[in-house]
Motif scaffolding. Structure first.
Motif, PDB file in Angstrom:
ATOM      1  N   UNK A 157     -17.831 -45.043 -13.388  1.00  0.00           N
ATOM      2  CA  UNK A 157     -19.171 -44.556 -13.753  1.00  0.00           C
ATOM      3  C   UNK A 157     -19.453 -43.162 -13.186  1.00  0.00           C
ATOM      4  N   UNK A 158     -18.610 -42.706 -12.246  1.00  0.00           N
ATOM      5  CA  UNK A 158     -18.732 -41.366 -11.651  1.00  0.00           C
ATOM      6  C   UNK A 158     -20.149 -41.115 -11.111  1.00  0.00           C
ATOM      7  N   UNK A 159     -20.597 -42.001 -10.274  1.00  0.00           N
ATOM      8  CA  UNK A 159     -21.940 -41.906  -9.706  1.00  0.00           C
ATOM      9  C   UNK A 159     -21.979 -40.846  -8.611  1.00  0.00           C
ATOM     10  N   UNK A 160     -23.137 -40.222  -8.449  1.00  0.00           N
ATOM     11  CA  UNK A 160     -23.304 -39.326  -7.306  1.00  0.00           C
ATOM     12  C   UNK A 160     -23.645 -40.165  -6.071  1.00  0.00           C
ATOM     13  N   UNK A 161     -23.727 -39.511  -4.919  1.00  0.00           N
ATOM     14  CA  UNK A 161     -23.932 -40.254  -3.672  1.00  0.00           C
ATOM     15  C   UNK A 161     -25.237 -41.052  -3.689  1.00  0.00           C
ATOM     16  N   UNK A 162     -26.286 -40.465  -4.215  1.00  0.00           N
ATOM     17  CA  UNK A 162     -27.588 -41.159  -4.243  1.00  0.00           C
ATOM     18  C   UNK A 162     -27.484 -42.469  -5.031  1.00  0.00           C
ATOM     19  N   UNK A 163     -26.768 -42.435  -6.151  1.00  0.00           N
ATOM     20  CA  UNK A 163     -26.612 -43.643  -6.975  1.00  0.00           C
ATOM     21  C   UNK A 163     -25.643 -44.636  -6.329  1.00  0.00           C
ATOM     22  N   UNK A 164     -24.671 -44.113  -5.576  1.00  0.00           N
ATOM     23  CA  UNK A 164     -23.671 -44.983  -4.954  1.00  0.00           C
ATOM     24  C   UNK A 164     -24.200 -45.744  -3.748  1.00  0.00           C
ATOM     25  N   UNK A 165     -25.250 -45.215  -3.114  1.00  0.00           N
ATOM     26  CA  UNK A 165     -25.732 -45.791  -1.857  1.00  0.00           C
ATOM     27  C   UNK A 165     -26.033 -47.285  -1.965  1.00  0.00           C
TER      28      UNK A 165
END
Length: 392
Positions: free
Chosen positions: A179-187
């Motif tokens: 999904x190539x999430x950024x850090x905010x989404x991965x948290x």
């Protein structure tokens, strides 16, 4: 790449003879099967080309009324989402029904009664094909949670259901990565797996959440978030091994911290932590020499590895000797002795060939006597290995 299951009682690993026979039959008759499939496909294509569009729509709508799974597959394929919004709780409820159908009157699922999760896995795979990775991840998460919640009811803790749990977690992690999430989404995903790790229920699934965290946490921000989650739980010391439960939990958390510090390249923090414990535990010891090698402290790594042969003779003999072989000079006696012991431990014929190549004819004659003599003295003997050496 395939999965197979059978209703027979075979349980010795790998696939049973019935599955093998089926695959052999498919292989033998593959030409006939392919020709038959091709003819059927051509027949369907011909019918489709002659059907008026309205008639096709009418047929599909009628089929959707009777077959909700077909409707779900259709909408996922053409729209990337389901016809009805389904949450993780909806999927869990559906998977729970499978357990209810398989359980006996006492609520337990007897050994050998394997629930078929393939249809729910198929829905997840359809989402992945249309690149809706987060929706697929929700399904795999639901599956992993339901399997974990029902392990006490299943007479097969590390067999079929353990394998299905591992499959669900591995695919969940792949979906998060794809999904190539950024850090905010991965948290939230990092927090989810950390909390599952700390909950440790059931305890034999804890390692899979550790595995998930290591794959998901790639950036500096990810690792620091994981480090902050871990901080309140870090033990002040490593309890002795005879206090098994708390020793194992403390060791797991300390190893987690070492992984984070290592990947953040916090050398001071890493060495400060590991030098407190490496002489007390074989896994810490191995991790220590690997880090020394990574930091090009070769002489120190060799010294510590040689010291470890006496500290952990039963646990790290092979690992440390393999490590030392990388640094010893090829013609040195240490190198040859190391290889000889590794061959005796592993019976790896690559070690045998490498050892023979490193020895002069005179040295090899002495080494053969040593190998055969050592094998003859083992408790049960090593007749087969000795015969193979003589044949070679």
């Amino acid at each position: 790449d395939f999965k197979a299951s059978c209703t027979c009682p075979y349980d010795w690993g790998g696939y049973c003879k019935h599955i093998v026979a089926t695959l052999l039959a498919l292989t033998t008759d593959s030409c006939k099967t392919n020709q038959k499939g091709k003819k059927q496909k051509q027949k369907v294509e011909k019918i489709l080309s002659n059907i008026p569009l309205d008639d096709l729509k009418s047929f599909l709508m009628s089929e959707f009324e009777e077959n909700h799974l077909l409707k779900e597959h259709f909408t996922i394929h053409f729209s990337g989402k389901n016809s009805a919004a389904r949450s993780i709780h909806d999927y869990k409820k559906e998977i729970n029904l499978l357990y209810r159908e398989m359980a006996e009157r006492d609520g337990l699922i007897r050994y050998g009664r394997n629930i078929d999760f393939s249809y729910i896995q198929d829905i997840a795979e359809r989402y992945r094909r249309v690149k809706n990775f987060l929706k697929a991840g929700v399904i795999y998460q639901a599956l992993s949670e339901v399997i974990a919640e029902h392990m006490e009811r299943v007479d097969d803790s590390d067999g079929y259901y353990g394998g299905e749990f591992a499959y669900a977690i591995e695919n969940l992690v792949e979906c998060i990565i794809d999904a190539r999430l950024d850090h905010r989404e991965k948290k939230k995903h990092i927090s989810y797996h950390f909390n599952k790790y700390m909950k440790n229920d059931p305890d034999f699934f804890q390692e899979y959440h550790d595995y998930a965290l290591k794959l998901i946490c790639q950036s500096k921000e990810d690792l620091n978030h994981w480090k902050n989650l871990l901080k309140p739980y870090l033990p002040e010391n490593l309890p002795p091994p005879d206090q098994w439960t708390i020793h194992y939990q403390a060791k797991g958390l300390l190893m987690m911290q070492l992984h984070i510090l290592d990947n953040l390249n916090d050398k001071d923090g890493f060495y400060d932590l590991i030098e407190r414990y490496y002489k007390r535990d074989d896994e810490f010891y191995l991790r220590y020499i690997q880090r020394l090698e990574k930091d090009h402290k070769t002489d120190e790594a060799v010294r510590v590895a040689e010291e470890g042969l006496n500290l952990f003779p039963d646990h790290l003999n092979k690992e440390l000797r393999r490590f030392l072989c990388k640094f010893y000079k090829r013609q040195s006696s240490e190198y040859k002795n190391n290889l000889a012991i590794l061959f005796l431990l592993d019976k790896d014929w690559n070690d045998y060939k490498t050892l023979k190549k490193a020895c002069s004819p005179e040295e090899w004659e002495q080494m053969l006597s040593f190998l055969i003599g050592s094998l003859s003295k083992t408790r049960f003997g090593e007749a087969d290995t000795i015969i193979l050496i003589c044949l070679k």
